[in-house]
Scaffold this motif. Structure first.
Motif, PDB file in Angstrom:
ATOM      1  N   LEU A 287      18.143   0.866  -2.258  1.00  0.00           N
ATOM      2  CA  LEU A 287      17.229   1.996  -2.086  1.00  0.00           C
ATOM      3  C   LEU A 287      15.895   1.764  -2.807  1.00  0.00           C
ATOM      4  O   LEU A 287      15.426   2.606  -3.552  1.00  0.00           O
ATOM      5  CB  LEU A 287      17.878   3.285  -2.602  1.00  0.00           C
ATOM      6  CG  LEU A 287      19.181   3.676  -1.934  1.00  0.00           C
ATOM      7  CD1 LEU A 287      19.751   4.908  -2.608  1.00  0.00           C
ATOM      8  CD2 LEU A 287      18.959   3.940  -0.460  1.00  0.00           C
ATOM      9  N   GLU A 288      15.347   0.577  -2.606  1.00  0.00           N
ATOM     10  CA  GLU A 288      14.071   0.264  -3.252  1.00  0.00           C
ATOM     11  C   GLU A 288      12.931   0.975  -2.525  1.00  0.00           C
ATOM     12  O   GLU A 288      12.770   0.822  -1.321  1.00  0.00           O
ATOM     13  CB  GLU A 288      13.797  -1.249  -3.197  1.00  0.00           C
ATOM     14  CG  GLU A 288      14.832  -2.104  -3.876  1.00  0.00           C
ATOM     15  CD  GLU A 288      14.544  -2.267  -5.354  1.00  0.00           C
ATOM     16  OE1 GLU A 288      13.555  -1.688  -5.833  1.00  0.00           O
ATOM     17  OE2 GLU A 288      15.321  -2.987  -6.021  1.00  0.00           O
ATOM     18  N   SER A 289      12.139   1.730  -3.253  1.00  0.00           N
ATOM     19  CA  SER A 289      11.027   2.445  -2.618  1.00  0.00           C
ATOM     20  C   SER A 289      10.001   1.492  -2.044  1.00  0.00           C
ATOM     21  O   SER A 289       9.331   1.779  -1.061  1.00  0.00           O
ATOM     22  CB  SER A 289      10.322   3.337  -3.625  1.00  0.00           C
ATOM     23  OG  SER A 289      11.233   4.205  -4.199  1.00  0.00           O
ATOM     24  N   VAL A 290       9.861   0.339  -2.680  1.00  0.00           N
ATOM     25  CA  VAL A 290       8.786  -0.564  -2.274  1.00  0.00           C
ATOM     26  C   VAL A 290       8.977  -1.056  -0.838  1.00  0.00           C
ATOM     27  O   VAL A 290       8.020  -1.347  -0.145  1.00  0.00           O
ATOM     28  CB  VAL A 290       8.669  -1.733  -3.278  1.00  0.00           C
ATOM     29  CG1 VAL A 290       9.829  -2.684  -3.128  1.00  0.00           C
ATOM     30  CG2 VAL A 290       7.343  -2.439  -3.137  1.00  0.00           C
ATOM     31  N   TYR A 291      10.209  -1.079  -0.365  1.00  0.00           N
ATOM     32  CA  TYR A 291      10.441  -1.492   1.029  1.00  0.00           C
ATOM     33  C   TYR A 291       9.690  -0.573   1.978  1.00  0.00           C
ATOM     34  O   TYR A 291       9.215  -0.955   3.021  1.00  0.00           O
ATOM     35  CB  TYR A 291      11.934  -1.415   1.365  1.00  0.00           C
ATOM     36  CG  TYR A 291      12.775  -2.518   0.775  1.00  0.00           C
ATOM     37  CD1 TYR A 291      12.330  -3.240  -0.320  1.00  0.00           C
ATOM     38  CD2 TYR A 291      14.014  -2.834   1.321  1.00  0.00           C
ATOM     39  CE1 TYR A 291      13.115  -4.239  -0.868  1.00  0.00           C
ATOM     40  CE2 TYR A 291      14.802  -3.839   0.784  1.00  0.00           C
ATOM     41  CZ  TYR A 291      14.352  -4.534  -0.318  1.00  0.00           C
ATOM     42  OH  TYR A 291      15.114  -5.518  -0.850  1.00  0.00           O
ATOM     43  N   MET A 292       9.678   0.695   1.583  1.00  0.00           N
ATOM     44  CA  MET A 292       9.068   1.703   2.425  1.00  0.00           C
ATOM     45  C   MET A 292       7.549   1.623   2.354  1.00  0.00           C
ATOM     46  O   MET A 292       6.856   1.949   3.294  1.00  0.00           O
ATOM     47  CB  MET A 292       9.503   3.050   1.883  1.00  0.00           C
ATOM     48  CG  MET A 292       9.618   4.140   2.858  1.00  0.00           C
ATOM     49  SD  MET A 292      10.419   5.480   1.990  1.00  0.00           S
ATOM     50  CE  MET A 292       9.041   6.349   1.341  1.00  0.00           C
ATOM     51  N   PHE A 293       7.061   1.193   1.203  1.00  0.00           N
ATOM     52  CA  PHE A 293       5.620   1.241   0.999  1.00  0.00           C
ATOM     53  C   PHE A 293       4.860   0.129   1.698  1.00  0.00           C
ATOM     54  O   PHE A 293       3.693   0.275   2.005  1.00  0.00           O
ATOM     55  CB  PHE A 293       5.283   1.249  -0.491  1.00  0.00           C
ATOM     56  CG  PHE A 293       5.581   2.561  -1.133  1.00  0.00           C
ATOM     57  CD1 PHE A 293       5.032   3.718  -0.606  1.00  0.00           C
ATOM     58  CD2 PHE A 293       6.415   2.659  -2.227  1.00  0.00           C
ATOM     59  CE1 PHE A 293       5.314   4.949  -1.163  1.00  0.00           C
ATOM     60  CE2 PHE A 293       6.697   3.887  -2.788  1.00  0.00           C
ATOM     61  CZ  PHE A 293       6.154   5.036  -2.265  1.00  0.00           C
ATOM     62  N   VAL A 294       5.531  -0.993   1.920  1.00  0.00           N
ATOM     63  CA  VAL A 294       4.798  -2.092   2.550  1.00  0.00           C
ATOM     64  C   VAL A 294       4.265  -1.700   3.931  1.00  0.00           C
ATOM     65  O   VAL A 294       3.069  -1.813   4.176  1.00  0.00           O
ATOM     66  CB  VAL A 294       5.650  -3.373   2.588  1.00  0.00           C
ATOM     67  CG1 VAL A 294       5.029  -4.404   3.501  1.00  0.00           C
ATOM     68  CG2 VAL A 294       5.769  -3.946   1.188  1.00  0.00           C
ATOM     69  N   PRO A 295       5.105  -1.183   4.825  1.00  0.00           N
ATOM     70  CA  PRO A 295       4.537  -0.773   6.126  1.00  0.00           C
ATOM     71  C   PRO A 295       3.487   0.325   5.973  1.00  0.00           C
ATOM     72  O   PRO A 295       2.443   0.282   6.612  1.00  0.00           O
ATOM     73  CB  PRO A 295       5.742  -0.226   6.893  1.00  0.00           C
ATOM     74  CG  PRO A 295       6.926  -0.708   6.177  1.00  0.00           C
ATOM     75  CD  PRO A 295       6.539  -0.948   4.760  1.00  0.00           C
ATOM     76  N   GLY A 296       3.761   1.265   5.076  1.00  0.00           N
ATOM     77  CA  GLY A 296       2.824   2.362   4.893  1.00  0.00           C
ATOM     78  C   GLY A 296       1.489   1.880   4.381  1.00  0.00           C
ATOM     79  O   GLY A 296       0.428   2.325   4.834  1.00  0.00           O
ATOM     80  N   LEU A 297       1.543   0.921   3.470  1.00  0.00           N
ATOM     81  CA  LEU A 297       0.312   0.420   2.870  1.00  0.00           C
ATOM     82  C   LEU A 297      -0.515  -0.356   3.890  1.00  0.00           C
ATOM     83  O   LEU A 297      -1.749  -0.251   3.911  1.00  0.00           O
ATOM     84  CB  LEU A 297       0.669  -0.490   1.698  1.00  0.00           C
ATOM     85  CG  LEU A 297      -0.324  -0.512   0.562  1.00  0.00           C
ATOM     86  CD1 LEU A 297      -0.610   0.886   0.083  1.00  0.00           C
ATOM     87  CD2 LEU A 297       0.204  -1.368  -0.569  1.00  0.00           C
ATOM     88  N   ILE A 298       0.157  -1.097   4.741  1.00  0.00           N
ATOM     89  CA  ILE A 298      -0.590  -1.825   5.779  1.00  0.00           C
ATOM     90  C   ILE A 298      -1.310  -0.824   6.674  1.00  0.00           C
ATOM     91  O   ILE A 298      -2.484  -0.987   7.003  1.00  0.00           O
ATOM     92  CB  ILE A 298       0.355  -2.732   6.604  1.00  0.00           C
ATOM     93  CG1 ILE A 298       0.918  -3.828   5.701  1.00  0.00           C
ATOM     94  CG2 ILE A 298      -0.386  -3.348   7.784  1.00  0.00           C
ATOM     95  CD1 ILE A 298       1.995  -4.658   6.350  1.00  0.00           C
ATOM     96  N   ALA A 299      -0.596   0.244   7.026  1.00  0.00           N
ATOM     97  CA  ALA A 299      -1.222   1.257   7.884  1.00  0.00           C
ATOM     98  C   ALA A 299      -2.406   1.902   7.183  1.00  0.00           C
ATOM     99  O   ALA A 299      -3.483   2.064   7.757  1.00  0.00           O
ATOM    100  CB  ALA A 299      -0.195   2.330   8.249  1.00  0.00           C
ATOM    101  N   LEU A 300      -2.208   2.210   5.920  1.00  0.00           N
ATOM    102  CA  LEU A 300      -3.253   2.887   5.156  1.00  0.00           C
ATOM    103  C   LEU A 300      -4.496   2.018   5.048  1.00  0.00           C
ATOM    104  O   LEU A 300      -5.625   2.464   5.271  1.00  0.00           O
ATOM    105  CB  LEU A 300      -2.703   3.173   3.765  1.00  0.00           C
ATOM    106  CG  LEU A 300      -3.458   4.179   2.919  1.00  0.00           C
ATOM    107  CD1 LEU A 300      -3.401   5.527   3.595  1.00  0.00           C
ATOM    108  CD2 LEU A 300      -2.851   4.255   1.538  1.00  0.00           C
ATOM    109  N   LEU A 301      -4.288   0.750   4.724  1.00  0.00           N
ATOM    110  CA  LEU A 301      -5.441  -0.131   4.533  1.00  0.00           C
ATOM    111  C   LEU A 301      -6.125  -0.452   5.850  1.00  0.00           C
ATOM    112  O   LEU A 301      -7.344  -0.575   5.910  1.00  0.00           O
ATOM    113  CB  LEU A 301      -5.012  -1.410   3.825  1.00  0.00           C
ATOM    114  CG  LEU A 301      -4.797  -1.179   2.331  1.00  0.00           C
ATOM    115  CD1 LEU A 301      -4.054  -2.325   1.706  1.00  0.00           C
ATOM    116  CD2 LEU A 301      -6.127  -0.982   1.626  1.00  0.00           C
ATOM    117  N   ALA A 302      -5.336  -0.560   6.908  1.00  0.00           N
ATOM    118  CA  ALA A 302      -5.952  -0.817   8.214  1.00  0.00           C
ATOM    119  C   ALA A 302      -6.864   0.342   8.564  1.00  0.00           C
ATOM    120  O   ALA A 302      -7.981   0.161   9.045  1.00  0.00           O
ATOM    121  CB  ALA A 302      -4.875  -0.991   9.279  1.00  0.00           C
TER     122      ALA A 302
END
Lengths: 366, 308
Positions: A166-181
């Motif tokens: 249940l690592e939160s960071v797994y979730m953040f990678v896709p989200g961060l790519i979307a955010l930065l794009a």
């Protein structure tokens, strides 16, 4: 081609000359990745707890041990006075207090009913909820084991697939790519095109034989490069620093990301065609796109928990489809056949934005 | 073929009429000036001629190409220097020139002779950012950028606004040399004293062309004698002359008062001297500015009558 290279060169000089913005653009993914990876942690570890054991028998001690050895809790204080509970919560040292009533084991054995009270600090409601659930779970488990000491008729085994810990960071990678794009591709391109309008340089470019697509492509290409380099930084940091697995086909993963970046770029072009100055472009990108991308895409808050009308609204934000698709490829290792719908929607949005932009792009001054 | 031909050009914005049915013809190789104050419609006209705006009514051609239909052709053959500084301030002098050359598919080496006369003034500063140049140098750079693709016709919208007098002088000399090389130059300016540099001028005021001719012919358009009165009590002098029935079109001109006069001088001079002993009165040759002030006053009166 020479025209395009000239334009591209000029645009790159703009970006490089503006050193501070360039640094922000290049360092932002690194910093955000570190912040999201380390600081924003939704997992519960070692929450402070106090225990008030008015019984002090074997049973309460066993339960306490189970709870403390689970890894979620850490004993802060053993208290004997009810009034201390309030103080502890106010000091903020403990998130939960466990109270066992007097003669706990005796009552359990003779009357069949014993009472344990869980008090939680709900100033952080999500956290309190999780702590109480964990505690309940541990106590329930203990009871089952006690009742059927050797032979368990019913065994519950739970496993978390795709993200075992249940690592939160797994979730953040896709989200961060979307955010930065969204941030780099959409906001920066829309600002850089409207800047030409605002400075009057658009007038000089428009009287040249450049065709609209050449102008737009020249403006967009450098930002596409920056967005791509950011993407690579995030993906590399994801695996090497945070150990995020890329289970699916790497080409498919990259293709989905690049498609999303292209969609974000076309959105930036569209915003620039409808806004007349930099401020307006920035407000549309920030308020209209960036916030919904964070809030409504399922990046931080699950879409299923939203009221119906918000769920419907979330459908118009492309990040939603991107995050679904990327999670499927990245964490579940699924192939194209499982995400073609999402890909098609993002592609459709891109074509729509491009089409409208080309139609709305003014070859003259308004 | 005329270099530029306009028929009944009309341009309206939401609540302003920028151009009222303009007609004019510009010969090839001519230096043609639009003279008029701010808000006369000069920029709208230039933007129509460079295909950046579409007229509401009427038509115009540049080198035989229609400004609406053949905008691509026009963008290839014309050089345009907008009124606002429209280069990139964060790019160096050299980079700006390179950019505009590449955008127009031109080669700097090949066309260097076209801009040598102008660019050589700013070449020592070629590494400097364009935003840090002085007003005069900015305009020279902008002109170089507008010339680098060897245009057949040059549109300069107020090229000397905000430029010091020495640089203005230099700038007009450069334009003169470019014209000698066969370039058609259409220029606009709010400075009446620059009108004499043009072969022909059109006086433009509130969207109308008041007069169009050579600067000399324009100066002869004032009917009657033009007089100048200078004295210490400028304002009272103006009020007094306006009250005289023989004086028409009385207007302040710098420190002096200019007016047209019908009747007997001796009589008038005496009358003025009675009131203002220190006054210097003389008959003068009208300048372009006099003509403009005269004509625009008439035009304003006419409008008042029409609006009644």
């Amino acid at each position: 081609m020479k025209q395009f290279i000239g334009f591209f060169r000029k645009e790159f000089i703009h970006i490089i000359r503006d050193f501070r913005s360039l640094m922000i653009l290049l360092l932002m993914p690194v910093i955000m990745m570190l912040i999201f990876g380390y600081a924003i942690n939704m997992d519960i570890k070692n929450a402070g707890i106090a225990i008030m054991d008015m019984s002090g028998d074997d049973m309460t001690r066993e339960i306490s041990d189970k709870i403390l050895s689970s890894g979620y809790f850490e004993l802060n204080e053993v208290i004997s006075d009810q009034s201390r509970v309030e103080e502890l919560f106010k000091e903020g040292k403990v998130k939960e207090v466990l109270v066992f009533e007097q003669d706990f084991a005796r009552k359990y054995n003779s009357e069949g009913v014993a009472k344990v009270q869980i008090l939680a600090d709900a100033s952080d409601p999500n956290n309190a909820n999780m702590l109480v659930n964990y505690t309940n779970g541990i106590i329930a488990n203990y009871l089952i084991q006690k009742q059927f000491s050797e032979f368990l008729p019913l065994q519950v085994q739970s496993r978390f697939r795709y993200n075992e810990n249940l690592e939160s960071v797994y979730m953040f990678v896709p989200g961060l790519i979307a955010l930065l794009a969204m941030l780099i591709s959409t906001m920066m391109t829309s600002i850089s095109i409207t800047r030409e309008k605002e400075n009057g340089t658009m007038e000089a470019i428009l009287v040249s034989p450049l065709k609209p697509w050449q102008i737009v492509l020249g403006k967009v290409a450098p930002y596409a490069f920056i967005a791509l380099s950011n993407l690579i930084v995030i993906l590399l940091m994801g695996t090497f620093v945070f150990g995020v697995p890329y289970r699916g086909n790497l080409f498919l993963l990259l293709a989905v990301c690049i498609l999303f970046i292209l969609m974000a770029l076309s959105l930036g072009i569209l915003i620039s065609t409808i806004s007349s100055n930099q401020l307006m472009a920035m407000i549309i990108s920030m308020v209209g796109l960036l916030l919904p991308t964070i809030l409504l895409s399922g990046y931080i808050f699950p879409i299923e928990n939203m009221p119906d009308w918000l769920q419907y609204i979330s459908h118009i934000f492309p990040a939603r489809y991107f995050i679904t698709a990327l999670k499927a490829v990245m964490l579940k290792g699924l192939g194209f056949l499982y995400i073609w719908k999402e890909i098609l929607i993002i592609f459709g949005m891109m074509m729509l934005f491009l089409g409208v932009s080309i139609k709305k792009f003014k070859i003259r001054l308004a | 073929m005329f270099a530029v031909e306009a028929h009944n050009l009309v341009k309206k914005y939401k609540d302003v009429q920028a151009l009222n049915s303009l007609n004019f013809k510009i010969e090839q190789g001519e230096m043609y000036g639009f003279i008029g104050p701010d808000g006369a419609g000069k920029t709208s006209l230039f933007r129509i001629l460079t295909s950046l705006l579409i007229p509401n009514k009427g038509s115009a051609t540049v080198m035989g190409h229609d400004v609406v239909k053949d905008y691509r052709e026009i963008r290839k053959i014309s050089g345009y220097m907008p009124g606002r500084f429209s280069l990139y301030p964060d790019l160096s002098v050299e980079e700006n020139l390179q950019f505009f050359a590449s955008v127009f598919k031109a080669d700097i080496q090949e066309n260097y002779h076209l801009i040598k006369d102008i660019y050589s003034h700013i070449e020592p500063f070629k590494k400097r950012r364009a935003g840090k140049l002085s007003g005069g140098m900015k305009q020279k750079l902008a002109l170089s950028c507008a010339l680098i693709h060897k245009p057949e016709i040059l549109f300069l919208d107020e090229p000397t606004t905000g430029v010091d007098p020495v640089s203005r002088q230099e700038f007009w000399e450069m334009l003169g040399r470019l014209q000698k090389d066969g370039l058609t130059i259409v220029v606009s300016t709010p400075y009446m004293d620059e009108a004499s540099r043009c072969d022909r001028i059109a006086m433009i005021y509130r969207g109308d062309i008041l007069a169009e001719d050579t600067p000399e012919a324009i100066c002869n358009m004032v009917d009657g004698e033009l007089w100048s009165a200078a004295g210490a009590q400028g304002y009272n002098l103006l009020i007094f002359l306006r009250s005289c029935s023989e004086c028409v079109n009385v207007y302040p001109f710098g420190q002096e008062v200019h007016f047209q006069f019908h009747g007997d001088h001796e009589n008038m001079q005496e009358k003025v001297r009675e009131q203002f002993p220190d006054v210097i009165l003389r008959e003068i040759r009208p300048s372009v500015e006099d003509v403009f002030l005269n004509l625009s006053a008439d035009a304003a009166k006419e409008k008042e009558v029409l609006n009644g």
